[in-house]
Design an enzyme around this catalytic site. Structure first.
Site, short mmCIF file in Angstrom:
data_model
loop_
_atom_site.label_atom_id
_atom_site.label_comp_id
_atom_site.label_asym_id
_atom_site.label_seq_id
_atom_site.Cartn_x
_atom_site.Cartn_y
_atom_site.Cartn_z
N GLY A 256 -8.01 7.71 0.71
CA GLY A 256 -7.32 8.75 1.47
C GLY A 256 -6.05 8.25 2.16
O GLY A 256 -5.72 8.71 3.25
N CYS B 127 -1.62 10.02 -6.52
CA CYS B 127 -2.76 9.76 -5.62
C CYS B 127 -3.76 10.91 -5.74
O CYS B 127 -3.43 12.05 -5.45
CB CYS B 127 -2.30 9.62 -4.17
SG CYS B 127 -3.71 9.53 -3.05
N ASN C 40 -12.78 4.69 -5.91
CA ASN C 40 -12.26 4.69 -4.55
C ASN C 40 -11.77 6.06 -4.15
O ASN C 40 -11.30 6.84 -5.00
CB ASN C 40 -11.13 3.65 -4.39
CG ASN C 40 -9.79 4.20 -4.83
OD1 ASN C 40 -9.09 4.85 -4.05
ND2 ASN C 40 -9.45 3.99 -6.10
N LYS D 225 4.88 5.68 -10.22
CA LYS D 225 3.50 5.39 -10.64
C LYS D 225 2.90 6.70 -11.14
O LYS D 225 2.85 7.70 -10.42
CB LYS D 225 2.68 4.86 -9.45
CG LYS D 225 1.21 4.66 -9.76
CD LYS D 225 0.85 3.21 -9.85
CE LYS D 225 -0.64 2.95 -9.89
NZ LYS D 225 -1.06 1.99 -8.88
N LYS E 184 0.87 -1.19 0.00
CA LYS E 184 0.00 0.00 0.00
C LYS E 184 0.90 1.23 0.00
O LYS E 184 1.96 1.22 0.62
CB LYS E 184 -0.88 -0.03 1.26
CG LYS E 184 -1.68 1.24 1.54
CD LYS E 184 -2.78 1.48 0.53
CE LYS E 184 -3.47 2.84 0.76
NZ LYS E 184 -4.33 3.21 -0.38
N GLY F 121 -7.65 -1.73 -16.11
CA GLY F 121 -8.64 -2.47 -16.89
C GLY F 121 -8.28 -3.90 -17.23
O GLY F 121 -8.81 -4.46 -18.19
C1 DHB Z 1 -5.04 6.17 -2.70
C2 DHB Z 1 -5.53 6.11 -4.00
C3 DHB Z 1 -4.65 6.09 -5.05
O1 DHB Z 1 -5.06 6.04 -6.35
C4 DHB Z 1 -3.29 6.11 -4.81
O2 DHB Z 1 -2.45 6.08 -5.85
C5 DHB Z 1 -2.81 6.15 -3.52
C6 DHB Z 1 -3.69 6.17 -2.48
C7 DHB Z 1 -5.98 6.21 -1.58
O3 DHB Z 1 -7.04 6.82 -1.71
O4 DHB Z 1 -5.64 5.68 -0.51
#
Ligand code: DHB
Length: 315
Positions: free
Chosen positions: A71, A127, A68, A169, A43, A253
């Site tokens: 956060g 993010c 999603n 990323k 994560k 996808g």
């Molecule tokens: C979160 C979502 C993302 O797309 C990411 O790259 C990192 C964190 C999130 O909401 O936790």
């Protein structure tokens, strides 16, 4: 099905997209123990542990559309680089880093580089879900500055140990000029891999029956994933694999072996699975691996290199 991403050799090209079932120790170990997962990605971590946004933070339609806005709930970077975790993971292990400030990112990267059990980092420039924190991947000046500093740290480590993988990323790009700008920034530094793409930031799913949004944070806005993003992902994989010297990890996808095949045809050396992993859980990897294997044997391909990046154009 073996492949190479930057300095990392993978026995399978399939891995989890950061964020899906990879926050806790148990989840990371389960990924490591899942057949045909080639690499474990954590994560995205921040300096301090975080609870993330108020629930509900995730929704999918059960087929392959997701939104999603988690956060960044995570245990804090120290957790992900601790021996308590790293000693339990036998496959290549990539730590996703998403510090809330430049200083946090550099501190985390510096600490991570001291840990020889970690195969590499995926610096998350995309993010979309932290209020008041725009995606660095869309601010080219800020991105260049951060990469300049991160690159200095990574270079120092590489002098003594060549094996560390410096990855990024990226968010999806939608303009040909943006592909040019981003790749000219990336090509200035020793970046080994880029993962294309993160979710399509700040989409909105509407439930017409109840006339409401489906997630709570930010009034319902969140990152969109699943089949609906595939063609955008393919374009980003294709263009950035042509314009940079990095190995590209395709993400976006992938629900079937055919989707993975298309990503690899566009230039992906490996692929990550997000929404479909969330929906189907750990069995997804073996299913898609076998579907890809079937496609390869039908076509007479013996290795991924036989078709990686070999998408044909119309003359
Ligand atoms: C979160 C979502 C993302 O797309 C990411 O790259 C990192 C964190 C999130 O909401 O936790």
């Amino acid at each position: 099905m073996e492949t190479q991403i930057g300095n990392i050799h993978l026995l399978s090209p399939f891995m989890n997209a950061s964020g899906v079932y990879c926050k806790s120790k148990e989840q990371l170990i389960k990924l490591d123990n899942t057949q045909l997962v080639g690499c474990v990605v954590s994560k995205s971590c921040t300096f301090e542990p975080r609870d993330g946004n108020p629930e509900p933070i995730y929704w999918d339609d059960g087929s392959n559309l997701s939104i999603n806005s988690s956060g960044l709930p995570n245990m804090g970077y120290k957790f992900y680089i601790n021996k308590n975790i790293t000693s339990q993971i036998n496959k290549p292990y990539i730590v996703s880093v998403s510090g809330l400030t430049v200083k946090d990112n550099l501190t985390i990267i510096d600490e991570l580089l001291k840990n020889l059990d970690i195969s590499g980092l995926e610096l998350n420039l995309s993010c979309p879900n932290v209020i008041g924190k725009p995606q660095i991947g869309y601010d080219f000046e800020a991105m260049d500055k951060l990469l300049y500093q991160a690159n200095l740290l990574v270079q120092n480590r590489k002098l003594s140990d060549k094996k560390f993988n410096f990855g990024l990323k990226l968010p999806p790009y939608f303009d040909m000029s943006h592909f040019d700008i981003v790749s000219s920034i990336i090509n200035k530094y020793e970046i080994d891999t880029i993962t294309c793409i993160n979710s399509l930031g700040n989409g909105l799913v509407v439930d017409p029956k109840s006339e409401t949004v489906v997630i709570k944070p930010k009034g319902g806005f969140g990152g969109i994933g699943g089949s609906v993003v595939k063609q955008i992902a393919l374009a980003n994989v294709r263009r950035l694999s042509q314009l940079t010297k990095c190995d590209v990890i395709g993400c976006g996808g992938i629900k079937t072996g055919t989707d993975a095949f298309e990503h690899i045809l566009c230039g992906a050396k490996a692929v990550q699975i997000g929404t479909q992993f969330y929906i189907e859980k750990h069995e997804v990897f073996e299913r898609i691996y076998n579907e890809l294997l079937d496609i390869m044997s039908e076509k007479g391909y013996k290795s991924l290199n036989d078709f990686c990046g070999k998408l044909k154009v119309i003359n």
